[in-house]
Design a protein around this motif. Structure first.
Motif, PDB file in Angstrom:
ATOM      1  N   PRO A  22       0.841  -1.198   0.000  1.00  0.00           N
ATOM      2  CA  PRO A  22       0.000   0.000   0.000  1.00  0.00           C
ATOM      3  C   PRO A  22       0.874   1.244   0.000  1.00  0.00           C
ATOM      4  O   PRO A  22       1.925   1.284   0.649  1.00  0.00           O
ATOM      5  CB  PRO A  22      -0.798  -0.122   1.305  1.00  0.00           C
ATOM      6  CG  PRO A  22       0.052  -0.975   2.188  1.00  0.00           C
ATOM      7  CD  PRO A  22       0.843  -1.875   1.295  1.00  0.00           C
ATOM      8  N   GLY A  23       0.459   2.248  -0.755  1.00  0.00           N
ATOM      9  CA  GLY A  23       1.206   3.490  -0.817  1.00  0.00           C
ATOM     10  C   GLY A  23       0.277   4.679  -0.992  1.00  0.00           C
ATOM     11  O   GLY A  23      -0.944   4.521  -1.113  1.00  0.00           O
ATOM     12  N   VAL A  24       0.873   5.857  -0.984  1.00  0.00           N
ATOM     13  CA  VAL A  24       0.121   7.098  -1.152  1.00  0.00           C
ATOM     14  C   VAL A  24       0.827   7.994  -2.146  1.00  0.00           C
ATOM     15  O   VAL A  24       2.034   7.912  -2.346  1.00  0.00           O
ATOM     16  CB  VAL A  24      -0.036   7.854   0.191  1.00  0.00           C
ATOM     17  CG1 VAL A  24      -0.848   7.045   1.183  1.00  0.00           C
ATOM     18  CG2 VAL A  24       1.321   8.228   0.774  1.00  0.00           C
ATOM     19  N   THR A  25       0.035   8.851  -2.779  1.00  0.00           N
ATOM     20  CA  THR A  25       0.537   9.933  -3.622  1.00  0.00           C
ATOM     21  C   THR A  25      -0.170  11.196  -3.173  1.00  0.00           C
ATOM     22  O   THR A  25      -1.380  11.171  -2.926  1.00  0.00           O
ATOM     23  CB  THR A  25       0.251   9.653  -5.111  1.00  0.00           C
ATOM     24  OG1 THR A  25       0.902   8.442  -5.490  1.00  0.00           O
ATOM     25  CG2 THR A  25       0.737  10.788  -5.998  1.00  0.00           C
ATOM     26  N   ALA A  26       0.582  12.298  -3.079  1.00  0.00           N
ATOM     27  CA  ALA A  26       0.019  13.568  -2.605  1.00  0.00           C
ATOM     28  C   ALA A  26       0.046  14.599  -3.719  1.00  0.00           C
ATOM     29  O   ALA A  26       1.108  14.952  -4.221  1.00  0.00           O
ATOM     30  CB  ALA A  26       0.822  14.091  -1.417  1.00  0.00           C
ATOM     31  N   PRO A  48       4.449  13.951  -8.258  1.00  0.00           N
ATOM     32  CA  PRO A  48       3.949  14.316  -6.929  1.00  0.00           C
ATOM     33  C   PRO A  48       4.672  13.483  -5.865  1.00  0.00           C
ATOM     34  O   PRO A  48       5.084  12.348  -6.137  1.00  0.00           O
ATOM     35  CB  PRO A  48       2.468  13.949  -6.979  1.00  0.00           C
ATOM     36  CG  PRO A  48       2.133  13.787  -8.424  1.00  0.00           C
ATOM     37  CD  PRO A  48       3.399  13.363  -9.099  1.00  0.00           C
ATOM     38  N   PRO A  49       4.817  14.000  -4.661  1.00  0.00           N
ATOM     39  CA  PRO A  49       5.409  13.205  -3.580  1.00  0.00           C
ATOM     40  C   PRO A  49       4.595  11.930  -3.343  1.00  0.00           C
ATOM     41  O   PRO A  49       3.377  11.934  -3.454  1.00  0.00           O
ATOM     42  CB  PRO A  49       5.329  14.139  -2.368  1.00  0.00           C
ATOM     43  CG  PRO A  49       5.209  15.516  -2.938  1.00  0.00           C
ATOM     44  CD  PRO A  49       4.477  15.362  -4.223  1.00  0.00           C
ATOM     45  N   SER A  50       5.305  10.860  -3.009  1.00  0.00           N
ATOM     46  CA  SER A  50       4.635   9.585  -2.783  1.00  0.00           C
ATOM     47  C   SER A  50       5.496   8.710  -1.886  1.00  0.00           C
ATOM     48  O   SER A  50       6.669   9.002  -1.661  1.00  0.00           O
ATOM     49  CB  SER A  50       4.370   8.883  -4.119  1.00  0.00           C
ATOM     50  OG  SER A  50       5.600   8.618  -4.767  1.00  0.00           O
ATOM     51  N   GLY A  51       4.902   7.624  -1.406  1.00  0.00           N
ATOM     52  CA  GLY A  51       5.663   6.705  -0.582  1.00  0.00           C
ATOM     53  C   GLY A  51       4.801   5.604  -0.029  1.00  0.00           C
ATOM     54  O   GLY A  51       3.607   5.520  -0.326  1.00  0.00           O
ATOM     55  N   GLY A  52       5.430   4.752   0.787  1.00  0.00           N
ATOM     56  CA  GLY A  52       4.772   3.566   1.285  1.00  0.00           C
ATOM     57  C   GLY A  52       4.309   3.658   2.722  1.00  0.00           C
ATOM     58  O   GLY A  52       4.902   4.356   3.545  1.00  0.00           O
ATOM     59  N   LEU A  53       3.249   2.933   2.991  1.00  0.00           N
ATOM     60  CA  LEU A  53       2.658   2.847   4.314  1.00  0.00           C
ATOM     61  C   LEU A  53       3.583   2.083   5.250  1.00  0.00           C
ATOM     62  O   LEU A  53       4.151   1.057   4.875  1.00  0.00           O
ATOM     63  CB  LEU A  53       1.305   2.126   4.199  1.00  0.00           C
ATOM     64  CG  LEU A  53       0.402   2.100   5.408  1.00  0.00           C
ATOM     65  CD1 LEU A  53      -0.166   3.492   5.681  1.00  0.00           C
ATOM     66  CD2 LEU A  53      -0.739   1.123   5.172  1.00  0.00           C
ATOM     67  N   GLU A  54       3.736   2.582   6.465  1.00  0.00           N
ATOM     68  CA  GLU A  54       4.527   1.916   7.498  1.00  0.00           C
ATOM     69  C   GLU A  54       3.588   1.163   8.433  1.00  0.00           C
ATOM     70  O   GLU A  54       2.421   1.548   8.595  1.00  0.00           O
ATOM     71  CB  GLU A  54       5.338   2.944   8.290  1.00  0.00           C
ATOM     72  CG  GLU A  54       6.411   3.659   7.477  1.00  0.00           C
ATOM     73  CD  GLU A  54       7.570   2.758   7.097  1.00  0.00           C
ATOM     74  OE1 GLU A  54       7.822   1.755   7.794  1.00  0.00           O
ATOM     75  OE2 GLU A  54       8.224   3.054   6.078  1.00  0.00           O
ATOM     76  N   CYS A  62       0.200   8.501   6.696  1.00  0.00           N
ATOM     77  CA  CYS A  62       1.252   8.185   5.733  1.00  0.00           C
ATOM     78  C   CYS A  62       1.484   9.340   4.765  1.00  0.00           C
ATOM     79  O   CYS A  62       2.625   9.729   4.510  1.00  0.00           O
ATOM     80  CB  CYS A  62       0.893   6.908   4.974  1.00  0.00           C
ATOM     81  SG  CYS A  62       2.123   6.410   3.748  1.00  0.00           S
ATOM     82  N   VAL A  63       0.413   9.909   4.202  1.00  0.00           N
ATOM     83  CA  VAL A  63       0.594  10.986   3.229  1.00  0.00           C
ATOM     84  C   VAL A  63       1.191  12.215   3.910  1.00  0.00           C
ATOM     85  O   VAL A  63       2.055  12.894   3.337  1.00  0.00           O
ATOM     86  CB  VAL A  63      -0.708  11.297   2.447  1.00  0.00           C
ATOM     87  CG1 VAL A  63      -1.704  12.105   3.250  1.00  0.00           C
ATOM     88  CG2 VAL A  63      -0.392  11.984   1.121  1.00  0.00           C
ATOM     89  N   ILE A  64       0.772  12.500   5.137  1.00  0.00           N
ATOM     90  CA  ILE A  64       1.345  13.633   5.873  1.00  0.00           C
ATOM     91  C   ILE A  64       2.840  13.402   6.105  1.00  0.00           C
ATOM     92  O   ILE A  64       3.665  14.294   5.877  1.00  0.00           O
ATOM     93  CB  ILE A  64       0.588  13.841   7.210  1.00  0.00           C
ATOM     94  CG1 ILE A  64      -0.835  14.333   6.927  1.00  0.00           C
ATOM     95  CG2 ILE A  64       1.340  14.802   8.123  1.00  0.00           C
ATOM     96  CD1 ILE A  64      -1.761  14.253   8.140  1.00  0.00           C
ATOM     97  N   ARG A  65       3.203  12.208   6.575  1.00  0.00           N
ATOM     98  CA  ARG A  65       4.609  11.879   6.840  1.00  0.00           C
ATOM     99  C   ARG A  65       5.451  11.925   5.579  1.00  0.00           C
ATOM    100  O   ARG A  65       6.538  12.506   5.554  1.00  0.00           O
ATOM    101  CB  ARG A  65       4.712  10.496   7.497  1.00  0.00           C
ATOM    102  CG  ARG A  65       6.173  10.059   7.726  1.00  0.00           C
ATOM    103  CD  ARG A  65       6.268   8.630   8.229  1.00  0.00           C
ATOM    104  NE  ARG A  65       5.564   7.649   7.423  1.00  0.00           N
ATOM    105  CZ  ARG A  65       6.007   7.152   6.261  1.00  0.00           C
ATOM    106  NH1 ARG A  65       7.152   7.567   5.732  1.00  0.00           N
ATOM    107  NH2 ARG A  65       5.299   6.255   5.606  1.00  0.00           N
ATOM    108  N   GLU A  66       4.968  11.297   4.511  1.00  0.00           N
ATOM    109  CA  GLU A  66       5.748  11.234   3.274  1.00  0.00           C
ATOM    110  C   GLU A  66       6.026  12.633   2.712  1.00  0.00           C
ATOM    111  O   GLU A  66       7.144  12.927   2.292  1.00  0.00           O
ATOM    112  CB  GLU A  66       5.045  10.371   2.228  1.00  0.00           C
ATOM    113  CG  GLU A  66       5.173   8.888   2.473  1.00  0.00           C
ATOM    114  CD  GLU A  66       6.586   8.348   2.275  1.00  0.00           C
ATOM    115  OE1 GLU A  66       7.438   9.017   1.654  1.00  0.00           O
ATOM    116  OE2 GLU A  66       6.840   7.233   2.758  1.00  0.00           O
TER     117      GLU A  66
END
Length: 163
Positions: A22-26, A48-54, A62-66
């Motif tokens: 699972p991941g997010v894109t902002a 756009p900034p993105s990353g994976g769920l911890e 997750c989106v706030i942290r990334e």
């Protein structure tokens, strides 16, 4: 960010086999309706900034942290634009590791009018762009994601047929 201990532990058990993550894109839009993009170190494309769920994190956290980790900007998630997965989100890295990302795309706004900065080793540059002046070197899916976010539609989009 380097690979997390969580993923390292899974890789130790499954090797290079496909791992669904699972991941997010902002899509961060400031008060001037400009979009925050990062020049990615790995692909040399703007995105756009993105990353994976911890582990233990929810998607909004997750989106706030990334975004904070990558840009130094604090954001407020406003809405979910899309949930994306499938062949276009399956990657094989040079070391042979395979991942399939299920990405939740958020429309976000910055908490303050802060200046973004390269805040980790994933990016070469970080800046806001006017929607009519996006950089040329962007992947089609990132252009599509931005266009969906700019529609400001209240419906979440699932499973794009094509870019």
């Amino acid at each position: 960010m380097p690979i997390s201990d969580y993923i390292k532990n899974i890789r130790a058990k499954i090797g290079n086999d496909l791992l669904l993550l699972p991941g997010v894109t902002a899509v961060v839009i400031n008060s001037r309706d400009e979009l925050l993009l990062q020049l990615r170190r790995d692909t040399k494309t703007w995105a756009p900034p993105s990353g994976g769920l911890e582990p233990g994190e929810n998607l909004a956290q997750c989106v706030i942290r990334e975004v904070l980790e990558e840009t130094g900007i604090e954001v407020i998630p406003e809405s979910i634009i899309a949930v994306l997965s499938g062949d276009d989100f399956t990657v094989t890295y040079p070391n042979g590791d395979q991942i399939g990302v299920v990405s939740t795309v958020f429309r976000c706004r910055p908490c303050a009018e802060s200046v973004p900065r390269v805040n980790d080793n994933e990016s070469l540059d970080m800046r806001y762009f006017h929607p009519n002046a996006l950089p040329e070197n962007m992947l089609p899916r990132h252009r599509w994601i931005i266009a969906k976010a700019l529609e400001n539609d209240s419906d979440t989009y699932f499973n794009p047929a094509s870019w």
